[in-house]
Enzyme design. Structure first.
Site, PDB file in Angstrom:
ATOM      1  N   SER A  59       0.833  -1.198   0.000  1.00 16.76           N
ATOM      2  CA  SER A  59       0.000   0.000   0.000  1.00 16.76           C
ATOM      3  C   SER A  59       0.875   1.258   0.000  1.00 16.76           C
ATOM      4  O   SER A  59       1.606   1.492  -0.959  1.00 16.76           O
ATOM      5  CB  SER A  59      -0.979  -0.044   1.182  1.00 16.76           C
ATOM      6  N   LEU A  60       0.878   2.063   1.061  1.00 13.48           N
ATOM      7  CA  LEU A  60       1.792   3.208   1.116  1.00 13.48           C
ATOM      8  C   LEU A  60       3.229   2.748   0.885  1.00 13.48           C
ATOM      9  O   LEU A  60       4.002   3.398   0.177  1.00 13.48           O
ATOM     10  CB  LEU A  60       1.679   3.910   2.474  1.00 13.48           C
TER      11      LEU A  60
END
Length: 234
Positions: free
Chosen positions: A81-82
């Protein structure tokens, strides 16, 4: 790359820390040497101000990863994700400086880096912020049910979410390093089509792999993730 040891630099998801990946070291996958990357504001870096800009994170983390891998180390990057966009931008920086050891980029639970984020939680009040993050992160850390812990952890999570929501890719030139995109089979937040957008981010080989589970499949299936990485070594 032969039998050269692979250093796997792991970048955390929003609100996460290096401790998550330190647990992976206990799995004993001999082909992979874990390099959990710690972001400021958490665990042993609790007193450091967290990043709110990806560019600042890349500037600090890239030389630290190189120092940890040592001279001549083969480096792969993994992020969820991030962490996926952080890993991607660090890969771009390593190619920009001509570092010869970069061998692979593994991006997990993430659409391609040029897709942007349409829904935003930045600026919301605490309760609405946490609800929004839970909705589009597919994950709620139990610590946020403890008011005292939540007060400590919220500023870090807010900084991470701001960093992710404001992220814009630093360039459009494809990487030369191979990319593998991983996704949970039941991920309702990132579709297969979105995960396969990463194919356009490299001139090298691209692979797409699905593993059992939802968006946070790596919480329950760390050994499977590491096996994919060990088996995909060039």
């Amino acid at each position: 790359m032969g039998e050269q040891q692979l250093f796997l630099a792991c970048l955390p998801f929003a609100g996460g820390g290096a401790g998550f990946f330190r647990e992976w070291e206990k799995l004993g996958i001999s082909e992979v040497t874990m390099l959990p990357v710690q972001l400021p504001g958490r665990e042993e870096r609790f007193l450091d101000d967290p990043f709110t800009e990806v560019a600042d994170a890349v500037a600090e983390l890239t030389p630290r990863i190189l120092a940890d891998a040592g001279e001549g180390g083969a480096i792969a990057l993994f992020g969820h994700s991030l962490g996926a966009v952080l890993a991607y931008e660090i890969a771009r920086e390593l190619e920009r400086i001509g570092h010869p050891g970069l061998s692979h980029l593994y991006v997990s639970g993430s659409p391609g880096p040029h897709s942007g984020r349409s829904e935003r939680a930045t600026g919301l009040a605490d309760k609405e912020f946490l609800a929004g993050v839970q909705r589009f992160a597919g994950y709620r850390h139990a610590a946020f049910d403890d008011p005292e812990l939540a007060e400590v952890l919220l500023p870090v999570l807010r900084a991470d979410v701001e960093m992710h929501e404001n992220y814009r890719a630093s360039g459009t030139e494809p990487l030369s390093v191979p990319i593998t995109a991983l996704r949970g089979e039941q991920d309702e937040l990132v579709s297969r089509e979105q995960a396969e957008q990463w194919a356009g981010e490299t001139r090298g080989p691209f692979a797409y792999r699905e593993l059992p589970g939802g968006h946070m499949f790596l919480v329950d299936e760390p050994e499977r993730v590491l096996r994919v990485i060990a088996e995909s070594r060039a």
